[in-house]
Design a protein around this motif. Structure first.
Motif, PDB file in Angstrom:
ATOM      1  N   ASP A 162       2.908  -3.737 -12.050  1.00 26.16           N
ATOM      2  CA  ASP A 162       3.306  -3.443 -10.683  1.00 26.16           C
ATOM      3  C   ASP A 162       3.635  -1.986 -10.464  1.00 26.16           C
ATOM      4  O   ASP A 162       3.597  -1.500  -9.345  1.00 26.16           O
ATOM      5  CB  ASP A 162       4.524  -4.301 -10.299  1.00 26.16           C
ATOM      6  N   ARG A 163       3.977  -1.264 -11.544  1.00 33.72           N
ATOM      7  CA  ARG A 163       4.354   0.130 -11.384  1.00 33.72           C
ATOM      8  C   ARG A 163       3.178   1.075 -11.566  1.00 33.72           C
ATOM      9  O   ARG A 163       3.245   2.225 -11.182  1.00 33.72           O
ATOM     10  CB  ARG A 163       5.454   0.499 -12.407  1.00 33.72           C
ATOM     11  N   VAL A 164       2.121   0.615 -12.177  1.00 36.53           N
ATOM     12  CA  VAL A 164       0.941   1.464 -12.356  1.00 36.53           C
ATOM     13  C   VAL A 164       0.245   1.642 -11.015  1.00 36.53           C
ATOM     14  O   VAL A 164       0.079   0.690 -10.253  1.00 36.53           O
ATOM     15  CB  VAL A 164      -0.036   0.831 -13.379  1.00 36.53           C
ATOM     16  N   ILE A 165      -0.154   2.862 -10.707  1.00 42.90           N
ATOM     17  CA  ILE A 165      -0.867   3.124  -9.457  1.00 42.90           C
ATOM     18  C   ILE A 165      -2.311   2.672  -9.614  1.00 42.90           C
ATOM     19  O   ILE A 165      -3.049   3.199 -10.452  1.00 42.90           O
ATOM     20  CB  ILE A 165      -0.808   4.619  -9.100  1.00 42.90           C
ATOM     21  N   ALA A 166      -2.699   1.675  -8.849  1.00 45.36           N
ATOM     22  CA  ALA A 166      -4.050   1.118  -8.960  1.00 45.36           C
ATOM     23  C   ALA A 166      -4.477   0.555  -7.622  1.00 45.36           C
ATOM     24  O   ALA A 166      -3.648   0.123  -6.818  1.00 45.36           O
ATOM     25  CB  ALA A 166      -4.099   0.032 -10.038  1.00 45.36           C
ATOM     26  N   SER A 167      -5.786   0.547  -7.382  1.00 46.54           N
ATOM     27  CA  SER A 167      -6.304  -0.047  -6.150  1.00 46.54           C
ATOM     28  C   SER A 167      -6.175  -1.571  -6.244  1.00 46.54           C
ATOM     29  O   SER A 167      -6.174  -2.133  -7.344  1.00 46.54           O
ATOM     30  CB  SER A 167      -7.776   0.327  -5.947  1.00 46.54           C
ATOM     31  N   PRO A 168      -6.052  -2.265  -5.093  1.00 43.07           N
ATOM     32  CA  PRO A 168      -5.954  -3.725  -5.115  1.00 43.07           C
ATOM     33  C   PRO A 168      -7.124  -4.392  -5.836  1.00 43.07           C
ATOM     34  O   PRO A 168      -6.949  -5.370  -6.548  1.00 43.07           O
ATOM     35  CB  PRO A 168      -5.933  -4.091  -3.621  1.00 43.07           C
ATOM     36  N   ILE A 201       0.812  -1.217   0.000  1.00 45.22           N
ATOM     37  CA  ILE A 201       0.000   0.000   0.000  1.00 45.22           C
ATOM     38  C   ILE A 201       0.848   1.270   0.000  1.00 45.22           C
ATOM     39  O   ILE A 201       0.321   2.363  -0.196  1.00 45.22           O
ATOM     40  CB  ILE A 201      -0.964   0.022   1.203  1.00 45.22           C
ATOM     41  N   ALA A 202       2.141   1.131   0.222  1.00 47.94           N
ATOM     42  CA  ALA A 202       3.017   2.309   0.195  1.00 47.94           C
ATOM     43  C   ALA A 202       4.458   1.847   0.093  1.00 47.94           C
ATOM     44  O   ALA A 202       4.764   0.659   0.255  1.00 47.94           O
ATOM     45  CB  ALA A 202       2.812   3.170   1.441  1.00 47.94           C
ATOM     46  N   ARG A 256      -4.677   7.372 -11.101  1.00 48.46           N
ATOM     47  CA  ARG A 256      -4.910   6.143 -10.348  1.00 48.46           C
ATOM     48  C   ARG A 256      -5.989   5.301 -11.022  1.00 48.46           C
ATOM     49  O   ARG A 256      -7.078   5.785 -11.310  1.00 48.46           O
ATOM     50  CB  ARG A 256      -5.338   6.498  -8.923  1.00 48.46           C
ATOM     51  N   VAL A 257      -5.692   4.031 -11.258  1.00 50.25           N
ATOM     52  CA  VAL A 257      -6.632   3.115 -11.909  1.00 50.25           C
ATOM     53  C   VAL A 257      -7.538   2.495 -10.855  1.00 50.25           C
ATOM     54  O   VAL A 257      -7.062   1.934  -9.867  1.00 50.25           O
ATOM     55  CB  VAL A 257      -5.882   2.004 -12.674  1.00 50.25           C
ATOM     56  N   ARG A 258      -8.838   2.601 -11.069  1.00 48.44           N
ATOM     57  CA  ARG A 258      -9.817   2.021 -10.156  1.00 48.44           C
ATOM     58  C   ARG A 258     -10.619   0.927 -10.860  1.00 48.44           C
ATOM     59  O   ARG A 258     -10.480   0.721 -12.067  1.00 48.44           O
ATOM     60  CB  ARG A 258     -10.748   3.109  -9.612  1.00 48.44           C
ATOM     61  N   VAL A 259     -11.467   0.247 -10.081  1.00 49.92           N
ATOM     62  CA  VAL A 259     -12.249  -0.872 -10.616  1.00 49.92           C
ATOM     63  C   VAL A 259     -13.093  -0.435 -11.804  1.00 49.92           C
ATOM     64  O   VAL A 259     -13.204  -1.146 -12.805  1.00 49.92           O
ATOM     65  CB  VAL A 259     -13.156  -1.471  -9.514  1.00 49.92           C
ATOM     66  N   GLN A 260     -13.698   0.761 -11.700  1.00 47.34           N
ATOM     67  CA  GLN A 260     -14.547   1.255 -12.785  1.00 47.34           C
ATOM     68  C   GLN A 260     -13.771   1.395 -14.091  1.00 47.34           C
ATOM     69  O   GLN A 260     -14.299   1.126 -15.172  1.00 47.34           O
ATOM     70  CB  GLN A 260     -15.153   2.615 -12.413  1.00 47.34           C
ATOM     71  N   ASP A 261     -12.499   1.803 -13.993  1.00 51.26           N
ATOM     72  CA  ASP A 261     -11.678   1.962 -15.191  1.00 51.26           C
ATOM     73  C   ASP A 261     -11.415   0.613 -15.845  1.00 51.26           C
ATOM     74  O   ASP A 261     -11.453   0.484 -17.067  1.00 51.26           O
ATOM     75  CB  ASP A 261     -10.344   2.636 -14.833  1.00 51.26           C
ATOM     76  N   VAL A 262     -11.136  -0.395 -15.012  1.00 52.53           N
ATOM     77  CA  VAL A 262     -10.865  -1.734 -15.555  1.00 52.53           C
ATOM     78  C   VAL A 262     -12.127  -2.307 -16.189  1.00 52.53           C
ATOM     79  O   VAL A 262     -12.096  -2.876 -17.269  1.00 52.53           O
ATOM     80  CB  VAL A 262     -10.356  -2.679 -14.438  1.00 52.53           C
ATOM     81  N   ALA A 263     -13.259  -2.139 -15.492  1.00 54.30           N
ATOM     82  CA  ALA A 263     -14.522  -2.672 -16.011  1.00 54.30           C
ATOM     83  C   ALA A 263     -14.914  -2.015 -17.330  1.00 54.30           C
ATOM     84  O   ALA A 263     -15.486  -2.657 -18.219  1.00 54.30           O
ATOM     85  CB  ALA A 263     -15.627  -2.479 -14.978  1.00 54.30           C
ATOM     86  N   ALA A 264     -14.598  -0.718 -17.469  1.00 52.36           N
ATOM     87  CA  ALA A 264     -14.984   0.015 -18.675  1.00 52.36           C
ATOM     88  C   ALA A 264     -13.992  -0.163 -19.816  1.00 52.36           C
ATOM     89  O   ALA A 264     -14.278   0.215 -20.954  1.00 52.36           O
ATOM     90  CB  ALA A 264     -15.120   1.506 -18.357  1.00 52.36           C
TER      91      ALA A 264
END
Length: 416
Positions: free
Chosen positions: A120-126, A72-73, A150-158
């Motif tokens: 691994d280098r892209v900033i994204a939520s778990p 997480i950091a 920051r990549v979130r679940v909505q971005d992956v789903a879309a």
């Protein structure tokens, strides 16, 4: 560079929600220093840094749900806040160093990072990483909506469904006015993780047990008289510990559990496990909901030790300082709705236990005593139990034993 990882807290806890970051990017941290607060299903955990240095990256934001083992950091040992910047930028654009402050630099940096970095280098939520793995999507190919990248679940789903996005965007303005209207009459507050977990588990218990409730009433005259006579001497003898009713009920329940061992049992697979220990959970109301810490080995504790332990656990609960060891492994639970004025209720069994005792408000009522009607302080008590483990005779006998011991506190002292 050291990773800040969500530690293993208990077997039953697999994830948690970031409540707040105590440290921010660029802050110096000491080894063992508390840097982020994590809310789990049971307790709030303080995650520390295992390395002294500078916090260079935060990979999970407040409100994100993170799994145990997730990074997480990142902390750079002995580093400085700006240390990562000069290391990365020369690799991408070594020649135009003087132009980096201009507007062109950030515009050129974005596509280069996407092309050269791994997942691994892209900033994204778990959660986004997990969904991307399941879909076989490279995170670097996703264009996030977040302005910070920051990549979130909505971005992956879309991702890869651009044609379907237009209708969704067209529907959004229609929903907005309705939400604005509702805001004037309804306040929408997201449930805390602990509230969500409690709701889920209470529903599971009600659906997975054959739960029944039996009632009785207790004449509190004698125990109230005893408490009144002894409370000052008790408090003086035990360093200010107050003599309350909870110690009487805890000792009465312990004696009744010895007499009716099925009430202290639980189902494990196709087996009945009869607990030979007496760890009594005491429900405590907090601003975040009800928690049930356990008073251990009540058969070995005296009244003062029980009262002191309950007071300590209640204080820890309200200050969010309970440890997992305080909450795990109880064999029976007592809840006292009477402190809030409840006259009668049907409490829900806690976890995988077999039963729970509900105490209620003490109310003066006319009661037949012999051939006379007298006004007595009465309390209704309720025992909710799993009928798969406890039969009707045992449940009634258990509650009758508690009643008899509270009404005759001298017998209770002999039992303990």
């Amino acid at each position: 560079m050291a990773d800040i990882i969500v530690p293993e807290l208990a077997e039953s806890i697999t994830e948690g929600e970031i409540v707040r970051w105590v440290k921010q990017v660029g802050d110096h941290v000491e080894k063992g220093e508390f840097i982020v607060e994590l809310e789990t299903d049971k307790v709030n955990a303080e995650i520390i840094s295992e390395e002294a240095g500078v916090l260079t990256e935060i990979l999970a934001q407040e409100g994100d749900v993170v799994e145990v083992g997730a990074v997480i950091a990142k902390v750079e040992a002995g580093g400085a806040a700006a240390a990562p910047t000069p290391k990365e930028e020369p690799k991408q654009e070594e020649a135009p160093k003087a132009e980096e402050p201009k507007q062109e630099a950030p515009q050129a940096a974005a596509p280069v990072v996407e092309e050269t970095t791994s997942n691994d280098r892209v900033i994204a939520s778990p959660a986004a990483r997990k969904l991307a793995r399941e879909k076989g999507i490279n995170l670097s190919e996703i264009s996030p909506v977040d302005p910070q990248g920051r990549v979130r679940v909505q971005d992956v789903a879309a991702h890869g469904t651009a044609p379907a996005a237009a209708p969704k965007e067209a529907e959004a303005p229609k929903a907005a006015p309705a939400k604005n209207v509702d805001d004037s009459r309804v306040e929408v507050v997201k449930m805390t993780r602990r509230q969500q977990t409690a709701a889920k588990r209470l529903l599971e218990v009600s659906q997975s047990t054959a739960m029944l409730t039996t009632f009785n009433e207790i004449d509190m005259t004698n125990v109230m008289a005893l408490r009144k006579r002894k409370k000052d001497a008790f408090q003086e003898a035990h360093d200010g510990t107050r003599l309350g009713f909870m110690s009487f009920f805890t000792k009465a329940v312990t004696a009744a559990l010895k007499k009716y061992p099925a009430v202290n049992a639980k189902i494990v697979g196709d087996e009945l496990h009869y607990n030979k220990f007496y760890d009594i959970g005491v429900a405590v109301a907090t601003p975040d909901g009800l928690v049930v810490p356990n008073v251990r080995d009540t058969d070995r504790k005296n009244f003062a030790e029980i009262e002191a332990t309950i007071a300590e656990l209640a204080t820890k609960a309200r200050n969010k300082k309970l440890a997992l060891s305080d909450l795990e492994g109880g064999s029976f639970t007592i809840t006292n709705g009477g402190v809030f004025g409840s006259l009668m209720s049907t409490p829900i069994i806690n976890g995988d236990q077999a039963a729970i005792l509900g105490m209620h408000n003490i109310v003066s009522r006319p009661i037949a005593v012999g051939n006379e009607v007298q006004i007595r302080p009465m309390m209704y008590v309720a025992l909710s139990y799993d009928h798969r483990i406890i039969n009707g005779q045992e449940s009634v006998g258990f509650l009758k034993t508690v009643k008899d011991l509270i009404e005759n506190p001298e017998d209770l002292l002999l039992e303990s």
